[in-house]
Design a protein around this motif. Structure first.
Motif, PDB file in Angstrom:
ATOM      1  N   ARG A   1      -1.591   9.646  -1.833  1.00 23.77           N
ATOM      2  CA  ARG A   1      -1.139   8.909  -0.654  1.00 23.77           C
ATOM      3  C   ARG A   1       0.369   9.077  -0.476  1.00 23.77           C
ATOM      4  N   ALA A   2       0.862   8.560   0.632  1.00 23.57           N
ATOM      5  CA  ALA A   2       2.302   8.557   0.882  1.00 23.57           C
ATOM      6  C   ALA A   2       2.901   7.256   0.369  1.00 23.57           C
ATOM      7  N   ALA A   3       4.167   7.316  -0.009  1.00 24.63           N
ATOM      8  CA  ALA A   3       4.904   6.131  -0.435  1.00 24.63           C
ATOM      9  C   ALA A   3       6.289   6.163   0.191  1.00 24.63           C
ATOM     10  N   VAL A   4       6.823   4.992   0.496  1.00 23.09           N
ATOM     11  CA  VAL A   4       8.136   4.883   1.132  1.00 23.09           C
ATOM     12  C   VAL A   4       9.189   4.641   0.055  1.00 23.09           C
ATOM     13  N   LEU A   5      10.287   5.401   0.132  1.00 23.25           N
ATOM     14  CA  LEU A   5      11.360   5.229  -0.845  1.00 23.25           C
ATOM     15  C   LEU A   5      12.155   3.963  -0.545  1.00 23.25           C
TER      16      LEU A   5
ATOM     17  N   ALA B   1       0.815  -1.220   0.000  1.00 27.26           N
ATOM     18  CA  ALA B   1       0.000   0.000   0.000  1.00 27.26           C
ATOM     19  C   ALA B   1       0.846   1.266   0.000  1.00 27.26           C
ATOM     20  N   ASP B   2       2.090   1.188   0.506  1.00 28.71           N
ATOM     21  CA  ASP B   2       2.955   2.368   0.553  1.00 28.71           C
ATOM     22  C   ASP B   2       4.102   2.285  -0.457  1.00 28.71           C
ATOM     23  N   SER B   3       3.910   1.497  -1.505  1.00 28.52           N
ATOM     24  CA  SER B   3       4.956   1.275  -2.502  1.00 28.52           C
ATOM     25  C   SER B   3       4.928   2.346  -3.588  1.00 28.52           C
ATOM     26  N   LEU B   4       6.073   2.531  -4.243  1.00 31.97           N
ATOM     27  CA  LEU B   4       6.138   3.389  -5.425  1.00 31.97           C
ATOM     28  C   LEU B   4       5.677   2.645  -6.678  1.00 31.97           C
ATOM     29  N   VAL B   5       5.375   1.358  -6.540  1.00 33.45           N
ATOM     30  CA  VAL B   5       4.830   0.580  -7.652  1.00 33.45           C
ATOM     31  C   VAL B   5       3.309   0.722  -7.596  1.00 33.45           C
ATOM     32  N   LEU B   6       2.726   1.227  -8.673  1.00 32.04           N
ATOM     33  CA  LEU B   6       1.290   1.479  -8.711  1.00 32.04           C
ATOM     34  C   LEU B   6       0.580   0.439  -9.563  1.00 32.04           C
TER      35      LEU B   6
END
Length: 196
Positions: free
Chosen positions: A37-41, A15-20
């Motif tokens: 939303r937020a995403a984690v690097l 849910a917090d991935s940069l992969v959409l």
């Protein structure tokens, strides 16, 4: 933009991935999905003196639009960068953001041929990976030698650093070293400078 092959993603991304995941977009040209939303690097983004660290969050404000050749991504991404001033070596954090307009082509389409010319990126099935686009976008946005004044500070955050002319302290009445010779030549004869 890198065209090196990346590992294919299996299953649904976190849910917090940069992969959409684009599967929820109706496969009709013009259909859109919003990503707010937020995403984690998964890794640090930036250069030696300015970067958003690995594990930090970035805020995604994106529209994903289905087009005949794939998915068009538009919007902005914001985060907090750690900066080390190239002049004073002082460290501070600052808010940074980039605007994105990225085409992700579906495999087998005519647009996918643009991947080789770095014109578009390639979808991984129904998934798209934002990380390479962010690496490129922030890489263009970040200066190689950032300074405190580049990011809203009136001067260097390290108070012991000399002013840009190489002399610290009060600047009132000081002559720019580049013009010092002319200042002496045309000084008023009644002043100490003219008497030299």
């Amino acid at each position: 933009m890198s065209t090196t092959s990346r590992p294919r993603h299996q299953g649904r991304p976190a849910a917090d991935s940069l992969v959409l995941d684009t599967r929820s977009i109706t496969r009709t040209p013009g259909a859109m999905m919003q990503v707010r939303r937020a995403a984690v690097l998964p890794s640090s983004i930036g250069v030696e003196l300015i970067r958003i660290p690995e594990g930090d969050e970035v805020d995604l404000d994106l529209d994903l639009t289905f087009v005949e050749e794939g998915v068009l991504v538009t919007g902005s991404v914001a985060g907090c960068a750690e900066v080390e001033c190239a002049r004073c070596l002082g460290e501070f954090t600052t808010e940074v953001s980039v605007d994105l307009t990225e085409m992700y082509a579906a495999e087998g389409t005519a647009a996918a041929a643009g991947v080789e010319q770095d014109e578009v990126r390639l979808l991984d099935g129904d998934l798209l990976d934002l990380e390479p686009a962010l690496v490129d976008a922030f890489g263009l946005e970040f200066p190689m030698s950032p300074t405190c004044t580049d990011y809203g500070h009136s001067g260097c955050v390290n108070p012991d650093t000399p002013a840009p002319d190489g002399v610290s302290g009060d600047t009132e009445g000081r002559i720019d070293p580049r013009w010092a010779g002319l200042a002496e030549k045309f000084a008023d004869p009644g002043t100490d400078e003219g008497a030299r």
